[in-house]
Design a protein around this motif. Structure first.
Motif, PDB file in Angstrom:
ATOM      1  N   LEU A  94       0.952  -1.261   0.055  1.00 17.31           N
ATOM      2  CA  LEU A  94      -0.034   0.163  -0.063  1.00 17.31           C
ATOM      3  C   LEU A  94       0.958   1.197   0.234  1.00 17.31           C
ATOM      4  N   MET A 123      -3.597   3.637   5.419  1.00 13.21           N
ATOM      5  CA  MET A 123      -4.273   2.323   5.228  1.00 13.21           C
ATOM      6  C   MET A 123      -3.123   1.396   6.025  1.00 13.21           C
ATOM      7  N   HIS A 126      -3.227   1.269   9.483  1.00 11.90           N
ATOM      8  CA  HIS A 126      -4.413   0.344  10.112  1.00 11.90           C
ATOM      9  C   HIS A 126      -4.141  -0.868   9.753  1.00 11.90           C
ATOM     10  N   ALA A 127      -3.561  -1.497   8.694  1.00 12.01           N
ATOM     11  CA  ALA A 127      -3.237  -2.899   8.416  1.00 12.01           C
ATOM     12  C   ALA A 127      -2.136  -3.384   9.514  1.00 12.01           C
ATOM     13  N   GLY A 175     -10.747  -0.370   4.352  1.00 10.36           N
ATOM     14  CA  GLY A 175      -9.572  -0.774   5.438  1.00 10.36           C
ATOM     15  C   GLY A 175     -10.440  -1.095   6.444  1.00 10.36           C
ATOM     16  N   PHE A 179      -9.472  -5.144   7.034  1.00  9.06           N
ATOM     17  CA  PHE A 179      -8.324  -5.521   7.823  1.00  9.06           C
ATOM     18  C   PHE A 179      -8.812  -6.378   9.247  1.00  9.06           C
ATOM     19  N   LEU A 203      -6.711  -2.336  -5.350  1.00 11.82           N
ATOM     20  CA  LEU A 203      -6.384  -3.021  -4.132  1.00 11.82           C
ATOM     21  C   LEU A 203      -6.549  -4.427  -4.119  1.00 11.82           C
ATOM     22  N   CYS A 207      -3.736  -7.101  -2.925  1.00  8.17           N
ATOM     23  CA  CYS A 207      -3.904  -8.275  -2.137  1.00  8.17           C
ATOM     24  C   CYS A 207      -3.298  -9.643  -2.518  1.00  8.17           C
TER      25      CYS A 207
END
Length: 496
Positions: A94, A123, A126-127, A175, A179, A203, A207
């Motif tokens: 990301l 993001m 956050h992940a 997200g 997540f 996105l 992944c």
């Protein structure tokens, strides 16, 4: 995609008019069942670009079946450390792809590049947050009251989750769902808004590049019928939705009929309350940020401005001066402060509120129409607008406009401010401007909203829960307890 590339020709690479994206189903990128496609539209110019599959109900079923197989086939029992490692790998990608993701979103929804370009980094943080929680998620244990018995509880994933996301912040709000779902061991089928599908499909590519197993993340694109098929699918155990209140209520009804779980983040009509003891210059900053950031296209928009009646005309003169100084323009121009609205139907809705407000007796003290600059004629631009003479029962004070329009209301004291603030079907957020610590605590306790800011507006952090009271939603996203909405709790009793 570099700045030099964009300067030469913005419509290339990820943004090319004929760049074809595909659905993500069971680890493969495939076209729709019947081959139908649609294109995105750049709100600043009206240019069409990208090729997006219009999924069928059959495509939705294939995606859900793939997610179900992946869940039953091993993902649900994957070691927490492995899930954490994959989330961290995705976080790194990301960051690497942040510019692509930023430009894609700008060309989908027209928001300022200065806002969207930070999405990848945020993001990623956050992940990483949920990657850590994946490794520390646990149940509870304690001395049992049952003789000769040990008891404890564990938390287990729910199953197939559906994430239905909006167009205003398509990746950030995804997200919030993706997540924690993956950290807990669930699989997911994502349905982005038809206005902003390409950034989500991009996105999906990340992944797969991160090594997330086939079927764990699936993406279907199209209109509301695609979302309805996903909500109605009997193998979908949990639905996470961000969007219009009316749609969220319908989702809740469908889910309840088969006892599926829901997390709903819906509309808002948030009050931004200014007392006469506030730092009025900072309060003006907060009002402008509360209404006009994201061109008003935010669920937390502080679009009801409650001003104590002892605050004089100089405050409003300065507020108007600063609003009129805001630069309306190209979202790719770093000098722009007001960008176009996201799509034509939404533009028509927002513009319609000018007549609605005026018909009920409100007066625009600034704005109230479209900008006159010929250079902006091809875009979906609206002037930042403030209405006075508003009573709380006016539609402009009760309905979510989702545009750069604020309604100013006056109040006498704390009790009246609380009454006006809470007199709405929503309860998502609120702002309070005062130099009194005691008043700040009193007001924060009495306002019925999921987030309350004091002497600031809009900041949020991943460690704190986000959600609303009343018709603003059900459940909470972000924070450690978001995992509660993606897990089942099981009690185990062991006799000895």
């Amino acid at each position: 995609m570099t700045d030099q590339d964009l300067a030469a020709s913005p419509w290339q690479g990820e943004l090319a008019p004929d760049r074809a994206y595909n659905l993500l189903i069971d680890g493969e990128f495939v076209g729709s069942e019947d081959g139908r496609t649609f294109q995105c539209e750049y709100p600043a110019t009206g240019e069409k670009w990208g090729s997006v599959p219009a999924a069928t109900t059959g495509d939705v079923d294939r995606a859900v079946q793939a997610a179900h197989r992946a869940f039953e086939g091993g993902w649900s029992t994957t070691r927490p450390g492995e899930r954490s490692k994959l989330l961290r790998r995705l976080a790194d990608l990301l960051v690497e792809d942040a510019r692509n993701l930023g430009y894609l979103q700008v060309h989908e929804n027209g928001k300022l590049l200065s806002e969207m370009i930070a999405t990848g980094d945020r993001m990623a943080e956050h992940a990483h947050f949920y990657a850590g929680l994946a490794e520390t998620m646990h149940g509870e244990s304690g001395r049992s009251n049952v003789p000769n018995t040990t008891s404890y509880s564990v938390r287990e994933p729910i199953g197939v989750c559906a994430a239905i996301t909006p167009w205003n912040s398509p990746l950030a709000l995804l997200g919030w769902k993706l997540f924690p779902a993956l950290a807990a061991g669930n699989t997911i089928v994502i349905k982005p808004s038809e206005v902003t599908p390409l950034s989500t499909l991009r996105l999906g590519e990340l992944c797969m590049k991160a090594g997330i197993p086939a079927g764990v993340v699936n993406i279907v694109t199209g209109d509301g019928a695609v979302g309805a098929a996903l909500v109605e699918h009997p193998l979908v155990e949990k639905i996470a939705f961000t969007g219009a209140t009316s749609t969220g209520l319908r989702i809740s009804q469908v889910a309840a009929a088969r006892n599926a779980r829901v997390t709903l983040e819906l509309g808002g009509k948030s009050p931004n309350i200014v007392f006469d003891d506030a730092d009025l210059d900072k309060a003006i900053d907060g009002i402008i940020a509360g209404i006009f950031s994201s061109t008003g296209q935010a669920c937390i928009s502080g679009s009801r401005i409650l001003v104590q009646d002892t605050i004089g005309p100089d405050f409003f003169a300065e507020l108007v001066r600063r609003v009129e100084a805001m630069r309306i323009g190209d979202p790719l121009d770093p000098r722009s402060q007001i960008a176009p609205l996201a799509c034509r139907p939404h533009f028509n809705k927002v513009v319609g509120f000018f007549d609605v407000a005026t018909a009920q007796g409100a007066t625009a003290i600034t704005g109230g129409g479209q900008p006159g600059d010929p250079a902006l004629a091809g875009g979906l631009y609206v002037q930042p607008t403030l209405f006075t003479g508003v009573e709380n029962h006016f539609r402009i004070a009760q309905e979510e406009v989702f545009g750069p329009i604020g309604a100013i209301l006056r109040f006498r004291d704390e009790d009246e401010a609380v009454r006006i603030a809470n007199d709405t079907e929503f309860g998502l957020a609120a702002g309070i401007w005062t130099e009194s610590v005691r008043r700040a605590h009193r007001m924060a306790a009495r306002i019925r909203a999921g987030s309350v800011w004091v002497n600031t507006y809009r900041p949020a952090e991943m460690a704190r829960p986000f959600g609303g009271y009343k018709k603003s939603g059900i459940g909470r996203e972000m924070g450690i307890h978001a995992l509660d909405h993606y897990t089942e709790e099981k009690s185990i009793y062991l006799a000895h």
